[in-house]
Scaffold this motif. Sequence first.
Motif, PDB file in Angstrom:
ATOM      1  N   PRO A  96       0.834  -1.204   0.000  1.00 11.89           N
ATOM      2  CA  PRO A  96       0.000   0.000   0.000  1.00 11.89           C
ATOM      3  C   PRO A  96       0.873   1.260   0.000  1.00 11.89           C
ATOM      4  CG  PRO A  96      -0.720  -1.547   1.685  1.00 11.89           C
ATOM      5  CD  PRO A  96       0.596  -2.045   1.163  1.00 11.89           C
ATOM      6  N   ILE A  97       0.399   2.293  -0.656  1.00 14.69           N
ATOM      7  CA  ILE A  97       1.066   3.589  -0.631  1.00 14.69           C
ATOM      8  C   ILE A  97       0.150   4.527   0.151  1.00 14.69           C
ATOM      9  CG2 ILE A  97       1.905   5.545  -1.988  1.00 14.69           C
ATOM     10  CD1 ILE A  97       2.449   3.562  -4.267  1.00 14.69           C
ATOM     11  N   PRO A  98       0.555   4.923   1.364  1.00 16.60           N
ATOM     12  CA  PRO A  98      -0.288   5.802   2.179  1.00 16.60           C
ATOM     13  C   PRO A  98      -0.537   7.139   1.467  1.00 16.60           C
ATOM     14  CG  PRO A  98       1.459   4.828   3.501  1.00 16.60           C
ATOM     15  CD  PRO A  98       1.770   4.519   2.060  1.00 16.60           C
ATOM     16  N   THR A 119      -1.520   0.987  -8.618  1.00 19.36           N
ATOM     17  CA  THR A 119      -2.955   1.199  -8.736  1.00 19.36           C
ATOM     18  C   THR A 119      -3.247   2.596  -8.199  1.00 19.36           C
ATOM     19  OG1 THR A 119      -3.401   0.198  -6.576  1.00 19.36           O
ATOM     20  CG2 THR A 119      -3.565  -1.249  -8.500  1.00 19.36           C
ATOM     21  N   THR A 120      -4.348   3.150  -8.654  1.00 16.73           N
ATOM     22  CA  THR A 120      -4.729   4.489  -8.213  1.00 16.73           C
ATOM     23  C   THR A 120      -5.943   4.422  -7.304  1.00 16.73           C
ATOM     24  OG1 THR A 120      -6.206   4.847 -10.084  1.00 16.73           O
ATOM     25  CG2 THR A 120      -3.896   5.495 -10.381  1.00 16.73           C
ATOM     26  N   LEU A 121      -6.148   5.477  -6.536  1.00 17.72           N
ATOM     27  CA  LEU A 121      -7.334   5.556  -5.687  1.00 17.72           C
ATOM     28  C   LEU A 121      -8.592   5.577  -6.555  1.00 17.72           C
ATOM     29  CD1 LEU A 121      -6.024   8.214  -3.156  1.00 17.72           C
ATOM     30  CD2 LEU A 121      -6.415   5.787  -2.708  1.00 17.72           C
ATOM     31  N   ALA A 122      -8.508   6.211  -7.723  1.00 15.99           N
ATOM     32  CA  ALA A 122      -9.659   6.319  -8.615  1.00 15.99           C
ATOM     33  C   ALA A 122     -10.039   4.990  -9.247  1.00 15.99           C
ATOM     34  CB  ALA A 122      -9.382   7.350  -9.707  1.00 15.99           C
ATOM     35  N   PRO A 124      -8.745   1.297  -8.304  1.00 12.07           N
ATOM     36  CA  PRO A 124      -7.872   0.327  -7.629  1.00 12.07           C
ATOM     37  C   PRO A 124      -7.859  -1.065  -8.256  1.00 12.07           C
ATOM     38  CG  PRO A 124      -9.842   0.746  -6.336  1.00 12.07           C
ATOM     39  CD  PRO A 124      -9.879   1.698  -7.494  1.00 12.07           C
ATOM     40  N   GLU A 125      -8.770  -1.343  -9.171  1.00 11.73           N
ATOM     41  CA  GLU A 125      -8.823  -2.666  -9.808  1.00 11.73           C
ATOM     42  C   GLU A 125      -7.871  -2.776 -10.989  1.00 11.73           C
ATOM     43  OE1 GLU A 125     -10.573  -5.144  -8.402  1.00 11.73           O
ATOM     44  OE2 GLU A 125     -11.013  -3.643  -6.863  1.00 11.73           O
ATOM     45  N   LYS A 126      -7.399  -1.652 -11.528  1.00 10.49           N
ATOM     46  CA  LYS A 126      -6.542  -1.670 -12.716  1.00 10.49           C
ATOM     47  C   LYS A 126      -5.095  -1.393 -12.319  1.00 10.49           C
ATOM     48  CE  LYS A 126      -5.579   0.442 -17.124  1.00 10.49           C
ATOM     49  NZ  LYS A 126      -5.611   1.659 -17.882  1.00 10.49           N
ATOM     50  N   THR A 127      -4.193  -2.316 -12.674  1.00 10.99           N
ATOM     51  CA  THR A 127      -2.771  -2.121 -12.426  1.00 10.99           C
ATOM     52  C   THR A 127      -2.146  -1.440 -13.635  1.00 10.99           C
ATOM     53  OG1 THR A 127      -2.643  -4.055 -10.993  1.00 10.99           O
ATOM     54  CG2 THR A 127      -0.582  -3.261 -11.926  1.00 10.99           C
ATOM     55  N   ILE A 128      -1.448  -0.347 -13.385  1.00 14.03           N
ATOM     56  CA  ILE A 128      -0.770   0.407 -14.434  1.00 14.03           C
ATOM     57  C   ILE A 128       0.704   0.010 -14.399  1.00 14.03           C
ATOM     58  CG2 ILE A 128      -0.134   2.713 -15.253  1.00 14.03           C
ATOM     59  CD1 ILE A 128      -2.616   3.723 -13.631  1.00 14.03           C
ATOM     60  N   PRO A 129       1.255  -0.524 -15.502  1.00 12.03           N
ATOM     61  CA  PRO A 129       2.678  -0.874 -15.493  1.00 12.03           C
ATOM     62  C   PRO A 129       3.529   0.387 -15.378  1.00 12.03           C
ATOM     63  CG  PRO A 129       1.746  -1.171 -17.690  1.00 12.03           C
ATOM     64  CD  PRO A 129       0.612  -0.797 -16.785  1.00 12.03           C
ATOM     65  N   ALA A 147      -0.601   8.825 -15.092  1.00 14.26           N
ATOM     66  CA  ALA A 147      -1.004   8.670 -13.690  1.00 14.26           C
ATOM     67  C   ALA A 147      -0.108   9.491 -12.768  1.00 14.26           C
ATOM     68  CB  ALA A 147      -0.938   7.201 -13.280  1.00 14.26           C
ATOM     69  N   ALA A 148       1.159   9.733 -13.208  1.00 16.57           N
ATOM     70  CA  ALA A 148       2.168  10.427 -12.389  1.00 16.57           C
ATOM     71  C   ALA A 148       2.268   9.736 -11.037  1.00 16.57           C
ATOM     72  CB  ALA A 148       1.853  11.898 -12.291  1.00 16.57           C
ATOM     73  N   THR A 149       2.510  10.484 -10.000  1.00 19.67           N
ATOM     74  CA  THR A 149       2.669   9.860  -8.689  1.00 19.67           C
ATOM     75  C   THR A 149       1.608  10.315  -7.703  1.00 19.67           C
ATOM     76  OG1 THR A 149       4.230  11.581  -8.058  1.00 19.67           O
ATOM     77  CG2 THR A 149       5.159   9.559  -8.974  1.00 19.67           C
ATOM     78  N   GLU A 150       0.655  11.108  -8.138  1.00 18.26           N
ATOM     79  CA  GLU A 150      -0.426  11.560  -7.264  1.00 18.26           C
ATOM     80  C   GLU A 150      -1.572  10.551  -7.267  1.00 18.26           C
ATOM     81  OE1 GLU A 150      -0.490  14.365  -5.333  1.00 18.26           O
ATOM     82  OE2 GLU A 150       1.574  14.698  -5.953  1.00 18.26           O
ATOM     83  N   GLY A 151      -2.182  10.344  -6.135  1.00 18.19           N
ATOM     84  CA  GLY A 151      -3.361   9.500  -6.047  1.00 18.19           C
ATOM     85  C   GLY A 151      -3.100   8.015  -6.188  1.00 18.19           C
ATOM     86  N   LEU A 152      -1.872   7.569  -5.943  1.00 18.89           N
ATOM     87  CA  LEU A 152      -1.585   6.140  -6.016  1.00 18.89           C
ATOM     88  C   LEU A 152      -2.022   5.453  -4.733  1.00 18.89           C
ATOM     89  CD1 LEU A 152       1.978   6.186  -7.637  1.00 18.89           C
ATOM     90  CD2 LEU A 152      -0.236   5.934  -8.764  1.00 18.89           C
TER      91      LEU A 152
END
Length: 177
Positions: A96-98, A119-122, A124-129, A147-152
């Motif tokens: 998990p990424i807090p 995965t993103t908060l928006a 969470p079911e889709k993994t982005i390589p 996706a950048a690094t926000e909302g992971l």
Amino acid sequence: MASVALPVQAGEASGTEPTVATEASASDPVTATMRASVLRPRLDANGLPLLGDDGKPIVDDVAVEEASVVPGDVVHYAIEIRNRGEAVEDLGIAFPIPAEMILLPESLASDVPADFGVTTLANPEKTIPVFAANKDAKIVTPEFSVAATEGLSSLSVSIDEVRHETAARITYQLTVR
């Protein structure tokens, strides 16, 4: 795919100790250990940084449970997966990424062939390589760039193989907001 879950709770940005758990039982030949640390300057009796022969501050790698973690700190995570049994293929691990932390993608590393995804908060079911097929070059995928690094919400690692009587090491870093 074999699975080991290592939930890491960074808690507030005050340096709480990460908790580590695995789905493996004590008798399971595959075990995982995690260390979280921050770099701190070594201080003299007056609280001033000690300098090395090169004139740069001497820094120590301090476990987060022994340090006060504050916004701006970079927390270094090192995970060692040991296999005392038969070779394990396609081992999946999730971290998990807090919300109060940002992933530093350039820090992702493994000493065995592995794929990294987020995965993103928006969604969470889709993994982005994170990286393209050439893992050694660390070519960031277009999907991750967007996706950048926000909302992971999590980092996932898929290790191709952990051979019998060997260990694999994964490292990554998160910055405290």
